[in-house]
Design a protein around this motif. Structure first.
Motif, PDB file in Angstrom:
ATOM      1  N   GLN A  56     -25.956  60.953  99.288  1.00 52.81           N
ATOM      2  CA  GLN A  56     -24.906  61.604  98.519  1.00 52.81           C
ATOM      3  C   GLN A  56     -25.482  62.624  97.532  1.00 52.81           C
ATOM      4  OE1 GLN A  56     -21.736  61.114  99.263  1.00 52.81           O
ATOM      5  NE2 GLN A  56     -21.166  62.717  97.807  1.00 52.81           N
ATOM      6  N   MET A  57     -26.587  62.269  96.887  1.00 53.39           N
ATOM      7  CA  MET A  57     -27.211  63.206  95.950  1.00 53.39           C
ATOM      8  C   MET A  57     -27.781  64.412  96.678  1.00 53.39           C
ATOM      9  SD  MET A  57     -29.055  61.029  92.902  1.00 53.39           S
ATOM     10  CE  MET A  57     -30.189  60.123  93.964  1.00 53.39           C
ATOM     11  N   ARG A  58     -28.324  64.189  97.873  1.00 45.94           N
ATOM     12  CA  ARG A  58     -28.886  65.282  98.654  1.00 45.94           C
ATOM     13  C   ARG A  58     -27.789  66.269  99.072  1.00 45.94           C
ATOM     14  NH1 ARG A  58     -31.725  62.393 101.534  1.00 45.94           N
ATOM     15  NH2 ARG A  58     -30.319  62.068 103.309  1.00 45.94           N
TER      16      ARG A  58
ATOM     17  N   ALA B 209     -23.749  67.209  88.098  1.00 47.84           N
ATOM     18  CA  ALA B 209     -22.985  66.935  89.318  1.00 47.84           C
ATOM     19  C   ALA B 209     -23.767  66.014  90.250  1.00 47.84           C
ATOM     20  CB  ALA B 209     -22.650  68.250  90.026  1.00 47.84           C
ATOM     21  N   ILE B 210     -25.076  66.195  90.324  1.00 44.82           N
ATOM     22  CA  ILE B 210     -25.912  65.330  91.163  1.00 44.82           C
ATOM     23  C   ILE B 210     -25.896  63.904  90.630  1.00 44.82           C
ATOM     24  CG2 ILE B 210     -28.284  64.909  91.951  1.00 44.82           C
ATOM     25  CD1 ILE B 210     -28.695  67.960  91.828  1.00 44.82           C
ATOM     26  N   PHE B 211     -25.990  63.771  89.320  1.00 44.76           N
ATOM     27  CA  PHE B 211     -25.940  62.434  88.716  1.00 44.76           C
ATOM     28  C   PHE B 211     -24.607  61.757  88.985  1.00 44.76           C
ATOM     29  CE2 PHE B 211     -24.322  59.997  85.071  1.00 44.76           C
ATOM     30  CZ  PHE B 211     -25.171  58.903  85.132  1.00 44.76           C
ATOM     31  N   VAL B 212     -23.522  62.478  88.767  1.00 45.29           N
ATOM     32  CA  VAL B 212     -22.194  61.905  88.975  1.00 45.29           C
ATOM     33  C   VAL B 212     -22.028  61.460  90.425  1.00 45.29           C
ATOM     34  CG1 VAL B 212     -19.726  62.443  89.058  1.00 45.29           C
ATOM     35  CG2 VAL B 212     -21.086  63.147  87.080  1.00 45.29           C
ATOM     36  N   ALA B 213     -22.459  62.296  91.372  1.00 42.18           N
ATOM     37  CA  ALA B 213     -22.333  61.944  92.785  1.00 42.18           C
ATOM     38  C   ALA B 213     -23.155  60.707  93.114  1.00 42.18           C
ATOM     39  CB  ALA B 213     -22.773  63.117  93.656  1.00 42.18           C
ATOM     40  N   GLY B 214     -24.394  60.645  92.614  1.00 44.04           N
ATOM     41  CA  GLY B 214     -25.245  59.494  92.888  1.00 44.04           C
ATOM     42  C   GLY B 214     -24.725  58.224  92.256  1.00 44.04           C
ATOM     43  N   TYR B 215     -24.269  58.316  91.020  1.00 46.49           N
ATOM     44  CA  TYR B 215     -23.792  57.112  90.325  1.00 46.49           C
ATOM     45  C   TYR B 215     -22.487  56.607  90.948  1.00 46.49           C
ATOM     46  CZ  TYR B 215     -22.949  53.826  86.556  1.00 46.49           C
ATOM     47  OH  TYR B 215     -22.750  52.677  85.835  1.00 46.49           O
ATOM     48  N   GLU B 216     -21.606  57.538  91.303  1.00 45.52           N
ATOM     49  CA  GLU B 216     -20.356  57.114  91.941  1.00 45.52           C
ATOM     50  C   GLU B 216     -20.617  56.418  93.268  1.00 45.52           C
ATOM     51  OE1 GLU B 216     -17.959  60.591  92.231  1.00 45.52           O
ATOM     52  OE2 GLU B 216     -17.085  60.346  90.229  1.00 45.52           O
ATOM     53  N   GLU B 217     -21.575  56.919  94.032  1.00 42.32           N
ATOM     54  CA  GLU B 217     -21.912  56.279  95.304  1.00 42.32           C
ATOM     55  C   GLU B 217     -22.529  54.907  95.065  1.00 42.32           C
ATOM     56  OE1 GLU B 217     -22.155  55.637  99.330  1.00 42.32           O
ATOM     57  OE2 GLU B 217     -21.053  57.159  98.186  1.00 42.32           O
ATOM     58  N   PHE B 218     -23.352  54.796  94.029  1.00 46.06           N
ATOM     59  CA  PHE B 218     -23.943  53.502  93.687  1.00 46.06           C
ATOM     60  C   PHE B 218     -22.861  52.486  93.340  1.00 46.06           C
ATOM     61  CE2 PHE B 218     -25.370  50.814  90.079  1.00 46.06           C
ATOM     62  CZ  PHE B 218     -26.219  49.974  90.779  1.00 46.06           C
TER      63      PHE B 218
END
Length: 226
Positions: A111-113, A81-90
């Motif tokens: 976003q990852m935080r 979930a952290i990866f998905v959130a970070g990548y989507e924000e990127f």
């Protein structure tokens, strides 16, 4: 064993207040075990998912492909979930045309935080209840103990000649309350400490991964490949 001193008979013949105390302790014990089993199962799934995800992440594949596989797999939890959130924000920052790498990195980290905090809060669910049960059950049991001893002394005062049969029910009632308080408290305290350590390990693992992903994205923004 004397039937009048059997556990069932003592509980049934106990005072109303003592029965309420014992009932509360039994309920606390059942609730704590329900929380223990559910939180333990959740932590096991999270550790397993984190290990599986890390194997995929560090296998050298493309992050976009990994993201697509995770997205098709449904809602994610923990490290995925952290990866998905970070990548989507990127990706979102890239589509808005922002060129400043520092701004992009700050948005991704934020976003990852947020997602990491949310995932840790899920893992911590129920731990406060365990702590409460572990800290209060002995005192509830102690209250029942004091009440049982008071009943025993009252029984002595109501008869001309005290005997073991006179004081035994009250003392036994007191000891049962003590035992039930410990029975409810000990597993809750042990499980709380064990589960808290598990949450701390996962939180640390999440943070290390978030830092690694931030580094990969930073290298990509500054001329590397992501």
């Amino acid at each position: 064993m004397n039937a009048n001193l059997s556990l069932t008979h003592l509980i049934l013949q106990a005072s109303a207040l003592a029965q309420v105390v014992l009932f509360l302790l039994v309920v606390a014990s059942v609730v704590s075990w329900a929380v223990i089993l559910s939180r333990r199962a959740q932590q096991s799934r999270t550790f397993k998912a984190a290990g599986s995800f890390e194997e995929q992440f560090w296998s050298g594949g493309n992050l976009a492909d990994l993201y697509e596989r995770l997205r098709r797999g449904g809602e994610q939890a923990g490290m995925p979930a952290i990866f998905v959130a970070g990548y989507e924000e990127f990706v979102r920052q890239q589509t808005t045309g922002k060129a400043d790498p520092d701004d992009v990195l700050a948005a991704v980290q934020r976003q990852m935080r947020v997602t990491q905090t949310r995932e840790v809060e899920k893992l911590e669910g129920g731990l406060a209840l365990l702590a409460t049960i572990g800290s209060t059950s002995p005192y509830v049991g102690l209250f029942g103990t004091v009440w049982g001893i008071m009943s025993a002394f009252i029984s002595i005062g109501n008869v001309k000649q005290a005997s073991l049969a006179t004081v035994a029910p009250g003392i036994a009632e007191a000891l049962i309350a003590t035992a039930m308080g410990l029975f409810a408290a000990i597993p809750a305290v042990i499980a709380y400490n064990f589960l808290t350590r598990g949450v701390e390990k996962l939180d640390s693992r999440f943070q290390v991964f978030a830092d690694e992903l931030t580094g990969i994205i930073e290298r990509g923004l500054r001329g590397g490949k992501h």
